[in-house]
Design a protein around this motif. Structure first.
Motif, short mmCIF file in Angstrom:
data_model
loop_
_atom_site.label_atom_id
_atom_site.label_comp_id
_atom_site.label_asym_id
_atom_site.label_seq_id
_atom_site.Cartn_x
_atom_site.Cartn_y
_atom_site.Cartn_z
N LYS A 4 -47.08 14.63 0.48
CA LYS A 4 -47.41 14.58 1.91
C LYS A 4 -48.17 13.30 2.25
CE LYS A 4 -47.26 19.41 2.96
NZ LYS A 4 -47.61 20.43 3.88
N ILE A 5 -49.07 12.92 1.38
CA ILE A 5 -49.84 11.69 1.60
C ILE A 5 -48.91 10.47 1.56
CG2 ILE A 5 -51.65 10.18 0.68
CD1 ILE A 5 -53.07 12.78 -0.24
N ASP A 6 -47.99 10.47 0.60
CA ASP A 6 -47.03 9.37 0.52
C ASP A 6 -46.16 9.32 1.77
OD1 ASP A 6 -48.04 8.69 -1.96
OD2 ASP A 6 -46.42 9.66 -3.09
N LEU A 7 -45.70 10.48 2.23
CA LEU A 7 -44.88 10.55 3.43
C LEU A 7 -45.68 10.09 4.65
CD1 LEU A 7 -42.35 11.29 5.02
CD2 LEU A 7 -43.15 13.67 5.04
N LEU A 8 -46.92 10.52 4.74
CA LEU A 8 -47.79 10.12 5.85
C LEU A 8 -47.95 8.61 5.89
CD1 LEU A 8 -49.73 11.00 8.13
CD2 LEU A 8 -51.52 11.19 6.39
N TYR A 9 -48.22 8.02 4.74
CA TYR A 9 -48.36 6.57 4.65
C TYR A 9 -47.06 5.88 5.09
CZ TYR A 9 -49.41 1.92 2.93
OH TYR A 9 -49.63 0.57 2.85
N GLU A 10 -45.96 6.37 4.58
CA GLU A 10 -44.65 5.80 4.92
C GLU A 10 -44.40 5.87 6.42
OE1 GLU A 10 -40.92 4.07 4.14
OE2 GLU A 10 -42.61 4.32 2.79
N LEU A 11 -44.67 7.01 7.02
CA LEU A 11 -44.44 7.20 8.45
C LEU A 11 -45.32 6.29 9.31
CD1 LEU A 11 -44.18 11.08 8.56
CD2 LEU A 11 -42.34 9.48 9.13
N LEU A 12 -46.59 6.19 8.95
CA LEU A 12 -47.53 5.44 9.77
C LEU A 12 -47.44 3.93 9.59
CD1 LEU A 12 -50.66 7.75 9.52
CD2 LEU A 12 -49.14 7.47 11.48
N TYR A 13 -47.05 3.48 8.40
CA TYR A 13 -47.12 2.05 8.13
C TYR A 13 -45.79 1.37 7.85
CZ TYR A 13 -52.01 3.24 7.94
OH TYR A 13 -53.25 3.72 8.25
N ASN A 14 -44.78 2.12 7.49
CA ASN A 14 -43.51 1.50 7.12
C ASN A 14 -42.35 1.89 8.02
OD1 ASN A 14 -44.72 0.17 4.96
ND2 ASN A 14 -44.33 1.87 3.57
N LYS A 15 -42.60 2.75 8.98
CA LYS A 15 -41.54 3.18 9.90
C LYS A 15 -41.86 2.67 11.30
CE LYS A 15 -39.28 5.76 6.93
NZ LYS A 15 -37.97 5.42 6.45
N SER A 16 -40.81 2.55 12.09
CA SER A 16 -41.00 2.14 13.49
C SER A 16 -41.57 3.32 14.29
CB SER A 16 -39.67 1.71 14.09
OG SER A 16 -38.81 2.82 14.23
N GLU A 17 -42.06 3.01 15.46
CA GLU A 17 -42.57 4.08 16.32
C GLU A 17 -41.45 5.06 16.67
OE1 GLU A 17 -44.34 4.55 20.78
OE2 GLU A 17 -45.35 3.09 19.49
N LYS A 18 -40.27 4.55 16.87
CA LYS A 18 -39.12 5.42 17.19
C LYS A 18 -38.83 6.38 16.03
CE LYS A 18 -34.31 5.30 18.63
NZ LYS A 18 -33.15 4.48 18.94
N GLU A 19 -38.88 5.89 14.80
CA GLU A 19 -38.64 6.74 13.63
C GLU A 19 -39.75 7.78 13.49
OE1 GLU A 19 -36.39 4.08 10.33
OE2 GLU A 19 -38.30 3.27 11.05
N LEU A 20 -40.99 7.37 13.76
CA LEU A 20 -42.10 8.31 13.71
C LEU A 20 -41.94 9.39 14.79
CD1 LEU A 20 -44.83 9.30 12.65
CD2 LEU A 20 -45.93 7.54 14.05
N MET A 21 -41.53 8.98 15.98
CA MET A 21 -41.31 9.94 17.07
C MET A 21 -40.23 10.95 16.69
SD MET A 21 -43.14 9.16 19.97
CE MET A 21 -42.27 9.10 21.50
N LEU A 22 -39.17 10.48 16.07
CA LEU A 22 -38.09 11.39 15.65
C LEU A 22 -38.58 12.37 14.59
CD1 LEU A 22 -35.05 8.94 15.54
CD2 LEU A 22 -35.41 10.84 17.13
N TYR A 23 -39.39 11.87 13.66
CA TYR A 23 -39.95 12.76 12.63
C TYR A 23 -40.81 13.84 13.29
CZ TYR A 23 -42.63 14.68 8.85
OH TYR A 23 -43.23 15.57 7.98
#
Length: 148
Positions: A4-23
């Protein structure tokens, strides 16, 4: 938990805002929404917090945390609070109403607002009909928030 921590890091720092919104839109884990909200960079605006609060799995504790982090308590202290929020007035006002109406169906994450005894005194004195959730917080289990 490491996943979960790895996913959180990936979402917040390596994904676009659009990808985060979709998640966030598809997320069915209240705790993960809580983690995202707790680690969100508020300099990036209100779109992500809004999407979290629109998710049916958003916990009441998460919504209260977002209200506090968005400085929603300003509306209880300052008569000119609308000027402070500008275009985000609707978000803050709606979130306050939804918290008062207990609109969030998940109520499993404990959240206590960071209020001093003086803050509580001022809140109660100035807002005699203030819902207790804004002072006492939410019931539930304590969730240790990973900081990424």
């Amino acid at each position: 938990m490491k996943e979960k921590i790895d996913l959180l890091y990936e979402l917040l720092y390596n994904k676009s805002e659009k990808e985060l919104m979709l998640y966030i839109k598809d997320c069915t884990e209240s705790v993960m929404l809580h983690f995202i909200a707790a680690n969100y960079n508020w300099d990036n605006g209100f779109d992500i917090p809004l999407e979290i609060t629109k998710n049916n799995f958003c916990d009441m504790g998460t919504a209260l945390m977002i209200f506090e982090y968005a400085e929603g308590y300003m509306m209880f202290y300052d008569d000119n609070w609308q000027e402070y929020f500008g275009e985000n007035i609707e978000f803050i006002s709606n979130l306050k109403t939804r918290l008062e109406n207990k609109d969030f169906q998940f109520k499993t994450i404990k959240y206590l607002p960071e209020l001093s005894r003086t803050d509580i005194y001022k809140l109660k004195k100035r807002n005699t009909t203030l819902d207790s959730i804004f002072i006492k917080g939410t019931e539930g289990r304590c969730v240790e928030i990973p900081i990424v």
